[in-house]
Structure formats: C-alpha cells, structure tokens
Design a protein around this motif. Sequence first.
Motif, PDB file in Angstrom:
ATOM      1  N   UNK A   1     101.054  31.414  22.685  1.00 24.78           N
ATOM      2  CA  UNK A   1     101.191  30.855  21.388  1.00 24.78           C
ATOM      3  C   UNK A   1     100.967  29.300  21.297  1.00 24.78           C
ATOM      4  N   UNK A   2     100.001  28.931  20.600  1.00 23.69           N
ATOM      5  CA  UNK A   2      99.684  27.343  20.379  1.00 23.69           C
ATOM      6  C   UNK A   2     100.229  26.846  19.199  1.00 23.69           C
ATOM      7  N   UNK A   3     100.975  25.696  19.473  1.00 20.85           N
ATOM      8  CA  UNK A   3     101.609  25.213  18.047  1.00 20.85           C
ATOM      9  C   UNK A   3     101.101  23.717  17.901  1.00 20.85           C
ATOM     10  N   UNK A   4     100.355  23.690  16.829  1.00 19.73           N
ATOM     11  CA  UNK A   4      99.536  22.376  16.369  1.00 19.73           C
ATOM     12  C   UNK A   4     100.597  21.410  15.736  1.00 19.73           C
ATOM     13  N   UNK A   5     100.577  20.134  16.361  1.00 19.37           N
ATOM     14  CA  UNK A   5     101.506  19.132  15.657  1.00 19.37           C
ATOM     15  C   UNK A   5     100.730  18.070  15.161  1.00 19.37           C
ATOM     16  N   UNK A   6     100.888  17.866  13.734  1.00 19.44           N
ATOM     17  CA  UNK A   6      99.986  16.808  13.456  1.00 19.44           C
ATOM     18  C   UNK A   6     100.782  15.617  12.488  1.00 19.44           C
ATOM     19  N   UNK A   7     100.850  14.762  13.148  1.00 19.32           N
ATOM     20  CA  UNK A   7     101.477  13.493  12.231  1.00 19.32           C
ATOM     21  C   UNK A   7     102.863  13.674  12.230  1.00 19.32           C
ATOM     22  N   UNK A   8     103.792  14.199  13.054  1.00 20.89           N
ATOM     23  CA  UNK A   8     104.912  14.676  12.936  1.00 20.89           C
ATOM     24  C   UNK A   8     105.841  13.332  13.502  1.00 20.89           C
ATOM     25  N   UNK A   9     106.684  13.222  12.466  1.00 18.42           N
ATOM     26  CA  UNK A   9     107.708  11.748  12.494  1.00 18.42           C
ATOM     27  C   UNK A   9     109.139  12.579  12.294  1.00 18.42           C
ATOM     28  N   UNK A  10     110.088  12.129  13.195  1.00 15.30           N
ATOM     29  CA  UNK A  10     111.625  12.467  13.074  1.00 15.30           C
ATOM     30  C   UNK A  10     112.577  11.500  13.833  1.00 15.30           C
ATOM     31  N   UNK A  11     113.676  11.915  13.523  1.00 13.78           N
ATOM     32  CA  UNK A  11     114.760  11.027  14.286  1.00 13.78           C
ATOM     33  C   UNK A  11     115.595  12.004  15.027  1.00 13.78           C
ATOM     34  N   UNK A  12     116.156  11.474  16.101  1.00 14.79           N
ATOM     35  CA  UNK A  12     116.873  11.961  17.134  1.00 14.79           C
ATOM     36  C   UNK A  12     118.002  11.085  17.496  1.00 14.79           C
ATOM     37  N   UNK A  13     118.992  11.255  16.831  1.00 18.28           N
ATOM     38  CA  UNK A  13     120.037  10.029  17.197  1.00 18.28           C
ATOM     39  C   UNK A  13     119.480   8.792  16.956  1.00 18.28           C
ATOM     40  N   UNK A  14     119.625   7.731  17.868  1.00 17.50           N
ATOM     41  CA  UNK A  14     119.148   6.374  17.561  1.00 17.50           C
ATOM     42  C   UNK A  14     117.440   6.439  17.445  1.00 17.50           C
ATOM     43  N   UNK A  15     116.809   7.423  18.161  1.00 20.35           N
ATOM     44  CA  UNK A  15     115.527   7.411  18.311  1.00 20.35           C
ATOM     45  C   UNK A  15     114.744   7.759  17.026  1.00 20.35           C
ATOM     46  N   UNK A  16     113.768   7.135  17.085  1.00 22.28           N
ATOM     47  CA  UNK A  16     112.939   7.381  15.841  1.00 22.28           C
ATOM     48  C   UNK A  16     111.560   7.765  16.399  1.00 22.28           C
ATOM     49  N   UNK A  17     110.972   8.883  16.304  1.00 21.35           N
ATOM     50  CA  UNK A  17     109.430   9.486  16.608  1.00 21.35           C
ATOM     51  C   UNK A  17     108.497   9.319  15.469  1.00 21.35           C
ATOM     52  N   UNK A  18     107.291   8.459  15.784  1.00 24.56           N
ATOM     53  CA  UNK A  18     106.450   8.260  14.650  1.00 24.56           C
ATOM     54  C   UNK A  18     104.987   8.807  14.888  1.00 24.56           C
ATOM     55  N   UNK A  19     104.533   9.578  14.182  1.00 24.90           N
ATOM     56  CA  UNK A  19     103.143  10.220  14.115  1.00 24.90           C
ATOM     57  C   UNK A  19     102.851  10.993  15.477  1.00 24.90           C
ATOM     58  N   UNK A  20     103.605  11.875  15.908  1.00 25.49           N
ATOM     59  CA  UNK A  20     103.091  12.832  16.961  1.00 25.49           C
ATOM     60  C   UNK A  20     102.182  13.504  16.725  1.00 25.49           C
ATOM     61  N   UNK A  21     101.122  13.900  17.684  1.00 21.64           N
ATOM     62  CA  UNK A  21     100.062  14.717  17.509  1.00 21.64           C
ATOM     63  C   UNK A  21      99.673  15.314  18.878  1.00 21.64           C
ATOM     64  N   UNK A  22      99.391  16.619  18.816  1.00 26.15           N
ATOM     65  CA  UNK A  22      99.017  17.456  19.967  1.00 26.15           C
ATOM     66  C   UNK A  22      99.126  18.849  19.584  1.00 26.15           C
ATOM     67  N   UNK A  23      98.938  19.636  20.833  1.00 24.04           N
ATOM     68  CA  UNK A  23      98.859  21.031  20.909  1.00 24.04           C
ATOM     69  C   UNK A  23      99.781  21.547  21.869  1.00 24.04           C
ATOM     70  N   UNK A  24     100.768  22.369  21.884  1.00 23.96           N
ATOM     71  CA  UNK A  24     101.762  22.678  22.817  1.00 23.96           C
ATOM     72  C   UNK A  24     101.599  24.248  22.980  1.00 23.96           C
ATOM     73  N   UNK A  25     101.523  24.762  23.949  1.00 29.83           N
ATOM     74  CA  UNK A  25     101.356  26.313  24.302  1.00 29.83           C
ATOM     75  C   UNK A  25     102.596  26.751  24.822  1.00 29.83           C
ATOM     76  N   UNK A  26     103.171  27.641  23.926  1.00 33.35           N
ATOM     77  CA  UNK A  26     104.381  28.368  24.467  1.00 33.35           C
ATOM     78  C   UNK A  26     104.242  29.586  25.370  1.00 33.35           C
ATOM     79  N   UNK A  27     104.737  29.929  26.453  1.00 30.33           N
ATOM     80  CA  UNK A  27     104.573  31.023  27.119  1.00 30.33           C
ATOM     81  C   UNK A  27     105.638  31.621  27.598  1.00 30.33           C
TER      82      UNK A  27
END
Length: 206
Positions: free
Chosen positions: A84-110
Amino acid sequence: NQINLSGTVMGKDNPINLSFDATHDLTTGEGQASLDLAALAFQPDGFQPADLMPRLIEFVQAAQGAVSSSGTIAWTDTGLTPDVKVLIADLSFSHGFLGIKRANGVVTINSLSPLTTSKGQQLAIAAVEAGVPLTDNELTFHLTKNNALAIEQGSLHFAGGTIQLGGATIPLDGAPVNMDLDVQSLDLSQLTALTELKGLSASGTL
C-alpha cells in the motif's frame, strides 16, 4: 469457487471515501483486494489523523495537508501481505515541541500489524521547527516491527550549513534516544544572529 466483491466505503462522520475490488478463492482460501482511498484533507480546527486512528494523537497534532492511498492487500491462510502506497502532500503538523512544515513523499506500507514499511522511504520536509530553523530537509527512513522510526539518512540545512544524520532508531513510544550529528559549514554570522544577543557578532564557518 470464487467470490468477487467491489464497492465504496463512505465515512458517516468523516470524509473517508474508499473504493475496493476484491476476489477470494473458496478452494485455496487465497484472495486479494485493490484499494483506493481518496485524498483526506486535514485542517488544524477540523478533521485530524486521530479521528481515523485515535492512537495518532500521541504523534500528530494540528495537522494540515492531505493524504491519499492506493495499493493491494493479498491474503492466504497464513496472513496478510499488503503493498500500500501512502501519498503525503504538503502535510504540516506538530509533535510536542517539534513543528513539521510541508512534508511530501510516498511511503510504502508492507505490514499492517505491526505497522512497518520497506526500507528506503523518503520524505522532503520544507522546514522543521525545533527551537532553531531547519530548512530544505530530506529524510530516508523505515518503520520497524518494534514500533520505531529507523533513520537511514537525513540532511538538514541550518545557518548556511548542513547537519547530516543517520543510523539512528527512534522509539515511537517517546523513549529517550541518542543520535550522532555531522555538522558542516555553519555560517558563524548566521549563528550569532540566532542568539539575539545585542552586540554579538562573528564571521567564518564552523
């Protein structure tokens, strides 16, 4: 001796739109399903990943962006084999004190249980906010069967230079982790500007 199914699953209180086509051989007990999940749009004050999987509230907060997915899941009497391939498009989020801005990629779940990926997954991340600005970041990784993020290689840009990381395994349960960083060619003038100390200046590279 074969069952064929197709249809669409719609969320009642969420925007899920999942279409599928499946076959199952009654003689062998083997089958396969193809899946297509339409893009899910996240907003900080609206639909969130934790609305799908409550456990994700530990890792992802205030998400914004989109995720879609497609692929196959095969099964036999010994278990499931997802691709299963998961397409991530301009995903931003926070995790604790970390902030992730505009993540992009394709992740393959096995694997679905435990959730794992094949090696060599890649994400491009426009910025990481971790007390200091890290920009134009690239990460190569995989998810392990031990509920951990294995970083194979990473490149972060900071103060005119780069920070290379790799060979680290980060437990997703929040346990402490040690990581070696290779810091190269930092601009001292940019570093001193980040300290915001009046009258402090420097030049050169580190």
